[in-house]
Enzyme design. Structure first.
Site, PDB file in Angstrom:
ATOM      1  N   THR A  15       0.878  -1.133   0.000  1.00  0.00           N
ATOM      2  CA  THR A  15       0.000   0.000   0.000  1.00  0.00           C
ATOM      3  C   THR A  15       0.927   1.196   0.000  1.00  0.00           C
ATOM      4  OG1 THR A  15      -1.657  -1.220   1.185  1.00  0.00           O
ATOM      5  CG2 THR A  15      -1.708   1.164   1.464  1.00  0.00           C
ATOM      6  N   ASN A  28      -3.556  -3.862  -2.578  1.00  0.00           N
ATOM      7  CA  ASN A  28      -3.536  -4.819  -1.476  1.00  0.00           C
ATOM      8  C   ASN A  28      -2.158  -5.454  -1.369  1.00  0.00           C
ATOM      9  OD1 ASN A  28      -4.391  -6.105   0.784  1.00  0.00           O
ATOM     10  ND2 ASN A  28      -5.394  -7.789  -0.272  1.00  0.00           N
ATOM     11  N   SER A  50     -11.093  -2.194   5.358  1.00  0.00           N
ATOM     12  CA  SER A  50      -9.707  -1.781   5.128  1.00  0.00           C
ATOM     13  C   SER A  50      -9.065  -1.311   6.423  1.00  0.00           C
ATOM     14  CB  SER A  50      -9.696  -0.626   4.128  1.00  0.00           C
ATOM     15  OG  SER A  50      -8.394  -0.112   3.987  1.00  0.00           O
TER      16      SER A  50
HETATM   17  O1  DON Z   1      -6.957  -2.004   2.853  1.00  0.00           O
HETATM   18  C1  DON Z   1      -6.214  -2.710   3.548  1.00  0.00           C
HETATM   19  O2  DON Z   1      -6.279  -2.737   4.765  1.00  0.00           O
HETATM   20  C2  DON Z   1      -5.156  -3.533   2.864  1.00  0.00           C
HETATM   21  N1  DON Z   1      -5.590  -3.830   1.528  1.00  0.00           N
HETATM   22  C3  DON Z   1      -3.866  -2.795   2.909  1.00  0.00           C
HETATM   23  C4  DON Z   1      -2.733  -3.589   2.323  1.00  0.00           C
HETATM   24  C5  DON Z   1      -1.403  -3.084   2.697  1.00  0.00           C
HETATM   25  O3  DON Z   1      -1.256  -2.127   3.393  1.00  0.00           O
HETATM   26  C6  DON Z   1      -0.252  -3.850   2.189  1.00  0.00           C
HETATM   27  N2  DON Z   1       0.961  -3.184   2.508  1.00  0.00           N
HETATM   28  N3  DON Z   1       1.888  -2.792   2.768  1.00  0.00           N
END
Ligand code: DON
Length: 694
Positions: A506, A526, A577
């Protein structure tokens, strides 16, 4: 406690080394793109700083993102007279080019904006489940969760929200022409840019996971040469095994249902066909490379069992699969061009929303779904709408936090943790003490238990946002808190509130402009590079956001998170999320913009950043570099940054009953307004982000 006063921002001076090559409204269109890319790359690579003691301050505008060229794009939009929202849109599109593991067109995210006129708004451009999605879509007939399907390939993909989100943000707050905000990304894709060390490494680490998807190989594998005397077929066979073993086993059990047919196709037929096709020349060499690293099985297993393993996941080697040839890896400094992505961005620049959700780009998305047995249809794309939501407000010690509301769980969780902490005597707590970390961990544990039970898409489930944020409820939850002893997660369940309906990548970036407008956007595919599935002809990756739903109560997702009814899959629903963009203000003036990457650790890392500034008076860089902890109820472990807790502190926490584990905890990109009203950037030393200000 610190009591920082905010001075008005100083007037814009708008001078920079690149200022002379731009003109105000024609912006990048009249500039030779190659010059722009060269200049931005040079700037981004020539100034790396993350000093804790000397936190550089800017007087006009500042952009902090995970990637240098994108930060520079944002700065130059600001210098051309664009506001923070304009800059955010340009950075979002630039990141889709320069940070393909997280920046995106095929994903979604959240934006919180605090405008200089006092307007505060939050925009939900989170992905939605396709119309044909259903609650048990990842279960075989025996109810066994086929966990790979929600993580890799077409069935993992939610309907992307990014382009609609940017269009809506621009319509409401933008000031520069839309095309000018997409133009830098088009130039970066078309002219290419020099891969940084981390960009090259992330592509190399993920190489094997692209193997099943022809377009992904085309876009994200380095060109390969066929070494003499290689045995490519055998290697390709190895890859087929590596990619599909677990899926094949699961699917074999599921031969009797329509779902099973889809699963079989998605997991095996198309992928095997593709890999089988790749027994020649360059593709075969790529497949050989794929055989060198593990694919989805160890990755997902590692994630499910150990959410702390995030950093290592993509580099796991498969000792079972040695090979005498390796496809050439991307190298630092290598020129990386994305012509198909440039064409997609041009469609978006020319036609806005319709350029992505209609026309040839939509056709390509749907064709990709058909090829790999995904669910997204033209109707799903047409129906996608991002949504303005009322920001979630938490007051804490004279500061006001505006946070992205559900389907972000971060808002409720941050509010709950702060309320729970307030039940104890905070002023006597030292930062970095065992007592402080114990209190934090115990509050986190309780908030994440509630997250699993109560939180989901508010359009589909009556999330009790207000009740969960009440001080009385926090006191109830903390009644079992013992300063000397950890409460085992097995003894913690969700609390009881009234159910009245109330109104591994992310990336987060933070921007403040010269007028005092502030924007935080957290956006994602994601997992790193999302579903690993690229849209052929359109050059972008699709998300694997469906894994954020609770596919089966009691079964953890890739971040080890549990969920229930509130976050069950339904057509059109948004998956819960952890992304938590926050804007902190005092007396109506913005004091801080923060957010993070890192799955559930986003919530706890962003929270601790805010606490470091509000409670412990740290500057932006200190707040970011300071050690962090994380607890998410299950697994029942207190995670801490590597080397960050002394042996004594660890012993004290163990003595209270905590089970400790070390891992890197998220990457925060923040801006803090200092006591003179100047803008200071917080670039997380755990990543390779970059602050560009003037
Ligand atoms: O929305 C969410 O909580 C996840 N899809 C976030 C994924 C994420 O942060 C991966 N990262 N470093």
């Amino acid at each position: 406690m610190p009591n920082i006063t905010v001075s008005p921002y100083l007037p814009a001076s708008a001078n920079s080394s690149l200022g002379s090559v731009y003109t105000r409204t024609t912006l990048l269109r009249k500039m030779p793109h190659i010059l722009l890319i060269f200049a931005l790359s040079l700037l981004a690579s020539s100034s790396i700083w993350a000093q804790v003691g000397w936190n550089k301050a800017y007087e006009n505008g500042l952009v902090v993102s995970a990637e240098g060229v994108a930060s520079e794009v944002g700065r130059h939009i600001l210098q051309q007279g664009g506001n923070a929202v304009d800059a955010a849109i340009a950075v979002q599109f630039a990141l889709a080019v320069t940070l393909p593991r997280a920046g995106n067109l095929g994903g979604g995210g959240f934006m919180v904006a605090h405008m200089a006129d006092g307007t505060v708004a939050s925009l939900d451009f989170r992905e939605r489940a396709p119309g044909l999605a259903h609650r048990d879509m990842y279960l075989d007939p025996d109810g066994k969760y086929l966990s790979d399907l929600s993580k890799t390939g077409a069935l993992a993909v939610g309907v992307p929200g990014t382009v609609d989100g940017m269009v809506k943000a621009h319509a409401r707050f933008g000031s520069l022409p839309w095309e000018d905000l997409v133009a830098p990304a088009i130039a970066l894709a078309r002219e290419g840019y020099a891969l940084s060390y981390s960009q090259a490494s992330s592509l190399n680490y993920t190489g094997s996971a692209f193997a099943p998807f022809e377009a992904s190989r085309k876009y994200f594998w380095a060109p390969c040469e066929k070494p003499s005397g290689s045995t490519n077929t055998a290697m390709a066979t190895n890859v087929v095994k590596a990619t599909n073993t677990a899926m094949a086993t699961n699917v074999a059990k599921a031969t009797n249902t329509a779902m099973a047919t889809n699963v079989a196709k998605a997991a095996n037929t198309a992928e095997v066909t593709n890999v089988a096709k790749s027994t020649n020349a360059a593709e075969a060499t790529n497949v050989a490379k794929a055989a060198n690293t593990s694919t989805s099985n160890p990755t997902n297993a590692a994630r499910a069992n150990d959410p702390g393993a995030e950093a290592a996941i993509m580099s796991v080697k498969d000792p079972e699969n040695p090979t005498d040839q390796v496809c050439r890896a991307f190298e630092e400094g290598e020129h990386f061009q994305q012509n198909d992505l440039a064409r997609t961005l041009e469609a978006v620049a020319e036609r806005g929303r319709e350029g992505f959700y209609g026309g040839w780009v939509a056709d390509r998305i749907v064709q990709t779904m058909e090829k790999y047995d995904g669910l997204i249809s033209h109707e799903d794309l047409k129906a996608y709408e991002s949504v303005w939501r009322e920001p979630y407000v938490v007051d804490f010690r004279g500061y006001r936090l505006h946070i992205m509301p559900p389907p972000s769980s971060g808002s409720i969780a941050v509010g709950q943790i702060l309320r729970m902490m307030e039940t104890q005597e905070l002023d006597s707590l030292e930062h970095h003490s065992a007592a402080y970390y114990h209190l934090l961990a115990e509050a986190m544990r309780r908030a994440f238990a509630d997250r699993a039970h109560y939180l989901g898409d508010p359009d589909f489930y009556p999330v009790p946002s207000k009740a969960l944020g009440e001080s009385d409820y926090a006191a109830e939850r903390m009644a079992s808190f013992n300063p000397g002893q950890a409460t085992p997660s097995d003894n913690i369940r969700h609390g009881e509130v009234s159910m009245i309906k109330e109104s591994y990548e992310t990336t987060h970036f933070s921007i403040i402009d010269a007028q005092g407008n502030a924007v935080g956007i957290t956006t994602t595919l994601n997992g790193s590079f999302g579903s690993k599935l690229a849209v052929d002809g359109a050059g972008f990756l699709l998300n694997n956001e469906m894994d954020d739903f609770s596919a089966q109560p009691g079964t953890p997702n890739m971040f080890g998170l549990l969920g229930g009814e509130a976050n069950a899959i339904e057509p059109g629903k948004r998956m819960l999320s952890s992304m938590t963009p926050i804007i902190v203000s005092k007396d109506g003036q913005v004091r801080m913009v923060a957010g993070a990457a890192g799955g559930p650790r986003i919530i706890t890392a962003t929270l601790q950043n805010v606490l470091n500034v509000v409670l412990f008076d740290m500057n932006a860089q200190q707040a970011n570099a300071a050690p962090r902890i994380h607890h998410q109820w299950y697994p029942d472990r207190l995670l801490f940054d590597p080397m960050s807790l002394s042996a004594d502190t660890q012993a004290l926490l163990r003595a209270k009953g905590h089970s400790l584990a070390q891992t890197t905890l998220a990457r925060v990109h923040s801006i803090v307004v200092d006591s003179q009203g100047r803008l200071t950037g917080g670039v997380d030393p755990r990543g390779d982000g970059y602050a560009a200000g003037y």
